[in-house]
Design an enzyme around this catalytic site. Structure first.
Site, PDB file in Angstrom:
ATOM      1  N   ASP A   1       0.854  -1.240  -0.254  1.00 34.57           N
ATOM      2  CA  ASP A   1       0.153  -0.140  -0.036  1.00 34.57           C
ATOM      3  C   ASP A   1       0.883   1.354  -0.263  1.00 34.57           C
ATOM      4  O   ASP A   1       0.799   1.569   0.947  1.00 34.57           O
ATOM      5  CB  ASP A   1      -0.667  -0.169   0.945  1.00 34.57           C
ATOM      6  CG  ASP A   1      -1.863   1.241   1.398  1.00 34.57           C
ATOM      7  OD1 ASP A   1      -2.724   1.425   0.001  1.00 34.57           O
ATOM      8  OD2 ASP A   1      -2.624   1.614   2.164  1.00 34.57           O
TER       9      ASP A   1
ATOM     10  N   GLU B   1       4.170  -8.153   7.093  1.00 33.35           N
ATOM     11  CA  GLU B   1       3.004  -8.674   6.230  1.00 33.35           C
ATOM     12  C   GLU B   1       3.470  -9.742   5.241  1.00 33.35           C
ATOM     13  O   GLU B   1       2.082  -9.644   3.655  1.00 33.35           O
ATOM     14  CB  GLU B   1       1.784  -7.254   6.535  1.00 33.35           C
ATOM     15  CG  GLU B   1       1.809  -7.107   7.292  1.00 33.35           C
ATOM     16  CD  GLU B   1       1.095  -5.647   7.485  1.00 33.35           C
ATOM     17  OE1 GLU B   1      -0.017  -5.676   6.303  1.00 33.35           O
ATOM     18  OE2 GLU B   1       0.436  -5.018   7.642  1.00 33.35           O
TER      19      GLU B   1
ATOM     20  N   TYR C   1      -5.137  -3.595  13.285  1.00 33.64           N
ATOM     21  CA  TYR C   1      -5.639  -2.333  13.022  1.00 33.64           C
ATOM     22  C   TYR C   1      -7.837  -2.328  13.452  1.00 33.64           C
ATOM     23  O   TYR C   1      -8.253  -2.014  12.570  1.00 33.64           O
ATOM     24  CB  TYR C   1      -5.841  -1.516  11.424  1.00 33.64           C
ATOM     25  CG  TYR C   1      -4.315  -1.284  11.102  1.00 33.64           C
ATOM     26  CD1 TYR C   1      -4.633  -0.125  11.139  1.00 33.64           C
ATOM     27  CD2 TYR C   1      -3.871  -2.290  10.272  1.00 33.64           C
ATOM     28  CE1 TYR C   1      -2.977   0.334  10.471  1.00 33.64           C
ATOM     29  CE2 TYR C   1      -2.200  -1.771  10.150  1.00 33.64           C
ATOM     30  CZ  TYR C   1      -1.988  -0.333  10.143  1.00 33.64           C
ATOM     31  OH  TYR C   1      -0.938   0.067   9.917  1.00 33.64           O
TER      32      TYR C   1
ATOM     33  N   GLU D   1       2.436  -1.558  14.084  1.00 35.78           N
ATOM     34  CA  GLU D   1       1.683  -1.146  13.255  1.00 35.78           C
ATOM     35  C   GLU D   1       0.518  -1.374  13.827  1.00 35.78           C
ATOM     36  O   GLU D   1      -0.279  -1.910  14.707  1.00 35.78           O
ATOM     37  CB  GLU D   1       1.390  -1.471  11.833  1.00 35.78           C
ATOM     38  CG  GLU D   1       3.146  -1.126  10.704  1.00 35.78           C
ATOM     39  CD  GLU D   1       2.704  -1.689   9.714  1.00 35.78           C
ATOM     40  OE1 GLU D   1       1.003  -1.050   9.163  1.00 35.78           O
ATOM     41  OE2 GLU D   1       3.181  -1.752   8.362  1.00 35.78           O
TER      42      GLU D   1
END
Length: 650
Positions: A210, A454, A507, A543
């Site tokens: 991303d 990831e 997240y 993160e």
């Protein structure tokens, strides 16, 4: 998107070129070019000639041998700044998302002293980085090719340039930004065959990460000299006790077997504190000034200077080479619940970043670099991860000098497809780790290697893949812990058994249960407890974050507002404050600043999870994080409390 020759035209060419004979072998050492009494360096920044190969197969440059003569003689060229990404420089939308070969050229005049002498000095051409696949010619002669967009490569061009003193030296670079399942980062070309919907030969580059795949010559291009016999590599490791430190060194010399080496270690006042000789040995430093992280000591980032002096016999000539390496004395140790620097517990309160800015893309920019470090120190951040690729050496130099701790990450982001876990990908990943360790092995700021971000580590092949990459990295550098950053389920992750520190991205209330801040305490507590119960290793929240559009407000908080970003951070912090008393050793916000991504329905001019805007202006969340980081620093520091209220500066 682009129209062109598709996969064959873009990707088979570099594969074929890999097997051409006569290519320069990779050097054993990759010392950063420095001016010394025996070495000179010249940066080649500024305007270069540029052309994108818009032929259907992207192969006109090779078919017509554009490297044989000045680029302007084979067609139109435009000015292109170096270092910079080429994507955002022009008004041409086809260049913004261009895929394939582009060509750069620079003509320079070399000093006569570089080309004369018996023996004449070595002349080396070095690229800090160029994304992704590079082939370089000098005066029409191929001198090097390199795969990978984030690490330096160089070529000894002495034999090419020394035969023609007084004439222009023409440097030509062909650069391909195509990503395949076996590159790092991986990608794939999606070929659109439906001619009722797409133009002929239409394709797009598909990636599983991303951020925008900026391309170009991103870091400085340098010409530098060394004597014909020279210091090729230096490796330094350090150990210390309360009053004595040992600096172990190993020096490699190339070009002569008849040489002597002398070493002097100087403190910041220039005083010699230890001396040695020979290619292998150790220096004893009494009452050393240790390298401490920012906010952990009143004098962070203390660097000694190690001067290595070589004298070598080459024929009838006596040659001397001098190289000075900054050295920080510090130790790193990981227990089941702590990360120790110089024997003291260290808590990562930092950020994830990107090399990303308006117009220049990923191009190195000194003003931006210094601004970012000033913001980091204002924030009270003591660390960052080089998400998701190695950063410029110039950035790493300042981390060493300022005491900013670094988790040094490879470009292993977006490893999602099963074919990206095969032997071809693995061999390249091992080579990239060799390049990364070779470049950054002597940096005190680098306390841990991260081999990936990831990946699809729940896939069975990930076990062998990460076991191999991590073991290889540890063999290259036994002095540092190794990790990778996971977003997999703790019970399904095949790579986690091999890491020294668990780094977890999550997240909660954003990608999972969006809008539901109330789930954070339960889910985050379970995340930490499940990982720790399974592995008994320290954990970093590597993160977490939420997008916020500057100036968008809502109370109660709603997604994409500054209030929601603040609320999510506070939700995480409440759990982190409990767990950092146990086995959580760090937290890294995603992200330091907004950054560009591919266009998509969830991205409005890029990713907005920055606590600063892309122009480095603070959002409300920056003040939440600043208050927190200074509070943590004052709790754990030997320093007196620091008054940090930003209202004092208004």
């Amino acid at each position: 998107a682009a129209s062109g020759g598709g996969w064959a035209g873009l990707c088979t060419l570099p594969v074929l070129l890999l097997f051409l004979p006569g290519l320069a072998a990779g050097p054993a050492g990759m010392l950063q070019p420095r001016d010394t009494p025996s070495r000179e360096r010249r940066e080649l920044g500024g305007l270069w000639s540029f052309r994108a190969d818009l032929s259907p197969g992207r192969d006109a440059g090779f078919a017509q041998r554009w490297y044989r003569r000045p680029l302007r003689q084979t067609g139109p060229v435009i000015d292109m700044p170096v270092p910079a990404s080429f994507n955002d420089i022009t008004q041409d939308p086809s260049l913004e998302n261009y895929i394939g070969w582009v060509w750069y050229e620079k003509e320079v005049l070399l000093p006569l002293r570089w080309l004369q002498g018996d023996p004449a000095p070595r002349v080396v051409l070095r690229f800090g980085s160029a994304h992704y696949y590079s082939i370089v010619w000098v005066n029409g002669v191929q001198v090097v090719e390199h795969e990978g967009g984030h690490l330096p490569f160089e070529a000894d061009i002495s034999s090419v340039v020394q035969g023609s003193p007084g004439t222009l030296c023409r440097i030509t670079v062909a650069l391909n930004n195509t990503l395949t399942p076996h590159t790092l980062p991986p990608g794939s070309i999606q070929y659109m065959a439906d001619k009722s919907r797409y133009p002929k030969n239409y394709f797009v580059q598909d990636t599983k990460f991303d951020f925008f795949n900026y391309a170009g010559i991103h870091r400085p291009v340098v010409l530098y000299t060394t004597p014909a016999a020279y210091i090729d590599d230096i490796t330094v490791t350090t150990t210390s006790s309360d009053s004595v430190a040992m600096v172990q060194y190993q020096v490699a010399v190339v070009g002569s077997t008849a040489y002597s080496l002398s070493l002097s270690l100087r403190d910041q006042e220039g005083k010699v504190v230890a001396t040695g000789d020979g290619p292998v040995g150790e220096l004893k430093v009494l009452n050393p000034n240790l390298w401490w992280p920012y906010l952990m000591h009143e004098n962070p980032g203390y660097l000694y200077s190690l001067e290595v002096r070589m004298q070598a016999q080459l024929g009838r000539a006596l040659l001397e080479d001098v190289y000075t390496l900054p050295v920080g004395i510090r130790t790193v140790h990981v227990t089941s619940s702590q990360f120790l620097i110089n024997g003291r517990p260290f808590y990562f309160h930092g950020v994830n970043k990107h090399e990303d800015a308006d117009i220049r893309g990923k191009g190195l920019d000194w003003a931006l670099i210094v601004k970012d470090f000033n913001l980091l120190r204002w924030l009270g951040a003591n660390s960052f991860r080089t998400s998701h690729y190695p950063y410029a050496e110039e950035i790493m130099d300042l981390c060493d000098a300022y005491g900013i701790v670094v988790i040094d990450e490879s470009p292993g982001v977006g490893i999602k497809l099963p074919e990206s876990f095969g032997n071809k990908s693995l061999q390249h990943h091992l080579a990239v780790m060799e390049e990364l360790v070779r470049r950054d092995k002597n940096r005190p700021s680098v306390v841990m290697w991260s081999v990936a971000n990831e990946p699809a580590s729940e896939l069975p092949p990930a076990a062998h893949y990460f076991k191999t990459v991590i073991a290889h990295t540890k063999a290259l550098d036994p002095s540092r812990p190794v990790t990778f950053v996971t977003d997999a389920n703790y019970a399904l992750d095949h790579g986690a058994p091999y890491v020294d520190v668990i780094c977890v991205n999550s997240y909660l209330s954003w990608y999972h249960d969006p809008g539901h801040l109330e789930v954070i305490p339960l889910q985050l507590t379970a995340q930490f407890e499940n990982w720790y119960k399974t592995y008994q290793k320290p954990i970093i929240q590597s993160e977490y974050g939420a997008d916020s559009v500057p100036g968008l407000h809502s109370d109660p908080p709603m997604m994409f507002t500054e209030e929601y970003q603040q609320a999510m951070l506070r939700g995480y912090h409440s759990v982190l404050d409990k767990k950092r008393k146990e086995y959580v050793i760090g937290e890294l916000i995603w992200n330091f600043a907004d950054f560009m991504t591919n266009q998509g329905t969830t991205r409005v001019l890029g990713n907005k999870k920055g606590i600063f805007t892309r122009q480095r202006q603070p959002k409300a969340a920056a003040f939440v994080l600043r208050d927190r980081y200074w509070r943590i620093a004052n709790e754990s520091s030997c320093l007196p409390p620091v008054i940090t209220s930003h209202s004092l500066f208004l």
